[in-house]
Design an enzyme around this catalytic site. Structure first.
Site, short mmCIF file in Angstrom:
data_model
loop_
_atom_site.label_atom_id
_atom_site.label_comp_id
_atom_site.label_asym_id
_atom_site.label_seq_id
_atom_site.Cartn_x
_atom_site.Cartn_y
_atom_site.Cartn_z
N ARG A 242 50.90 89.09 65.30
CA ARG A 242 50.48 87.69 66.17
C ARG A 242 51.57 86.75 65.88
NH1 ARG A 242 45.17 87.72 64.37
NH2 ARG A 242 45.90 85.00 63.86
N LYS B 42 51.51 79.78 73.68
CA LYS B 42 51.01 78.89 73.42
C LYS B 42 51.79 77.80 73.81
CE LYS B 42 49.64 78.64 68.71
NZ LYS B 42 48.89 78.65 67.93
N CYS C 138 65.13 54.81 70.58
CA CYS C 138 64.12 54.15 71.75
C CYS C 138 63.24 55.05 72.88
CB CYS C 138 65.19 53.15 73.16
SG CYS C 138 66.75 51.87 71.93
N HIS D 224 42.40 84.38 61.33
CA HIS D 224 44.02 83.97 61.06
C HIS D 224 44.34 82.92 59.53
CE1 HIS D 224 46.83 81.45 62.59
NE2 HIS D 224 46.67 80.33 62.74
N ASP E 187 64.21 55.87 75.81
CA ASP E 187 65.33 56.96 76.46
C ASP E 187 66.47 56.95 76.14
OD1 ASP E 187 63.08 56.70 78.21
OD2 ASP E 187 63.68 54.08 78.39
N TYR F 281 65.91 47.69 69.02
CA TYR F 281 64.74 46.84 68.45
C TYR F 281 64.80 46.56 66.55
CZ TYR F 281 63.29 48.35 73.46
OH TYR F 281 63.36 48.88 74.83
N ARG G 217 37.92 77.36 61.06
CA ARG G 217 38.54 76.44 62.01
C ARG G 217 37.46 76.82 63.04
NH1 ARG G 217 44.74 76.42 63.98
NH2 ARG G 217 43.90 79.03 64.79
#
Ligand SMILES: *Cc1c(COP(=O)(O)O)cnc(C)c1O
Length: 400
Positions: free
Chosen positions: A240, A57, A331, A184, A333, A284, A155
């Site tokens: 699993r 997943k 930042c 689970h 990028d 920043y 869940r």
């Protein structure tokens, strides 16, 4: 330039040449060693001695859904598991033929797509069982289902203490093939937690309903990576593992009882070098200030790639085999690194996750520094970063 236009083209026009370049030459890259994933699968299987459902997943925990699934299939994985139906369909469209269980809760309108793509369904309530039956009957095709029992995760799934009528109804259904029953684990990452033993006991009690009504016992599966590592009585008929397949431990409390190797590294390159004068702030907000003249390099990856902003002035990277701190805010990028008295040139390799000249930055350490779990670091690395695969060709699937 008239002469030029009369000459035959020795090479394509610049625009064509640009279009013919590999789509992504970005120096920031994820390297995935598929042979290590196959090796981890073998190590896990040898450790537990039962079949393995490889969990792929969330883009195979950031490693790339289709390449990983294809390699696991070629390596003989018994079954694959994904979170939702679209992930399963993507695997079928890529030609994956291994059995696939969708682990998440289902919506009624999706059931036809499960059945037509030959995806195994998690049935987590009596109501959903009735919906699956109706859809299967309308299509004239039996649905393959795994019954989900809630033993303490709260869940999805039928509570273990109410599982009797649910199991009876599923077994009696002519339109459902009950292939599995599962639950689970909530606390298996920690070998010291007493919660797992309680979950094992509740699951065993729920499974007794099959015996009581004289039905064959379907595949019982319970163990995630934590269960594989720490709790042999969770192994049952199949395990699993997800994160462990990728060579990563689920939690700092986990014990490395299986010898796995990390499959992913994250690398970039130095794009800029400068000296920041004493007293000058970086990035920043000016949250980090040089206390002396400081050699600083800039690395072209940021939180826009999924590299956590929480690593601002906390994370570390490797340059020329040495560990150096990230300084100032990360930042979108780019970010900056104090290389101390080290030297660095443009295009020098920067390792954010992985090894360099004998030094290592495991993803588990990155997660600790970022205040999260390794899962979130791995799956957060997004499609902006190209993936390179090692070892895929040798195990290419044979044509059907
Ligand atoms: C994600 C998941 C797993 C795998 O968990 P890991 O901790 O990565 O091993 C197993 N079972 C279910 C139901 C899951 O949702």
């Amino acid at each position: 330039m008239g002469a030029m236009s009369t000459q035959p083209h020795a090479s394509p026009e610049p625009d064509d040449r640009e279009a013919a370049r590999p789509i992504d030459e970005r120096p920031t890259r994820i390297r995935v060693d598929l042979e290590r994933i196959a090796g981890n699968l073998r190590a896990i299987r040898a450790h537990v001695g039962v079949p393995v459902m490889g969990i792929v997943k969330a883009n195979a925990y950031g490693h790339g859904l289709v390449p990983v699934a294809r390699h696991l299939q070629a390596a003989g994985v018994d079954q694959l598991g994904v979170a939702f139906v679209e992930e399963g369909i993507a695997l079928r469209r890529a030609g994956i033929r291994a059995p696939i269980l969708v682990l998440g809760g289902i919506f009624g309108h999706q059931i036809g797509r499960f059945i037509s793509h030959d995806l195994e369904i998690t049935v987590s309530s009596l109501d959903k069982l009735r919906q699956v039956e109706a859809a299967a009957e309308a299509m004239g095709r039996r649905a393959v289902v795994h019954l989900k029992i809630d033993t303490g995760m709260e869940r999805i799934g039928v509570h273990s203490y109410s599982a009797g009528p649910f199991i009876e109804a599923a077994v009696a259904s002519p339109w459902c093939e009950v292939k599995g029953v599962y639950s689970h684990l909530a606390c298996a990452d920690d070998p010291a937690s007493p919660a797992t033993a309680a979950q094992v006991a509740r699951f065993a009690e729920a499974c007794e309903h099959f015996t009581r009504i004289g039905a064959p016992m379907p595949l019982r599966h319970l163990a995630n990576s934590g269960g594989v590592l720490h709790f042999p009585d969770t192994w049952l008929d199949m395990v699993r593992p997800g994160i462990l397949l990728y060579g990563v431990l689920p939690d700092p409390a986990s014990r490395p009882t299986v010898a796995v190797q990390p499959a992913m590294s994250l690398v970039s390159q130095v794009v800029y070098f400068k000296v920041v004068k004493a007293g000058h702030a970086v990035s920043y907000g000016g949250t980090w200030t040089a206390t002396r003249d400081t050699r600083v390099v800039t690395v072209p990856i940021g939180y826009g790639d999924g590299y956590p902003r929480a690593l601002s002035s906390r994370g570390e990277v490797l340059v020329r085999g040495r560990r150096h701190p990230i300084v100032g805010r990360i930042c979108m990028d780019q970010f900056m690194v104090d290389i101390g008295d080290g030297s660095a040139w443009n295009e020098d390799e920067v390792v954010l996750v992985g090894t360099q000249e004998g030094e290592a930055i495991p993803v588990e350490a990155v997660a600790l520094q970022a205040g999260t779990v390794p899962y979130e670091i791995l799956v957060g690395l997004n499609e902006r970063i190209p993936r390179d695969y090692l070892g895929g060709a040798s195990l290419a699937p044979v044509a059907a």
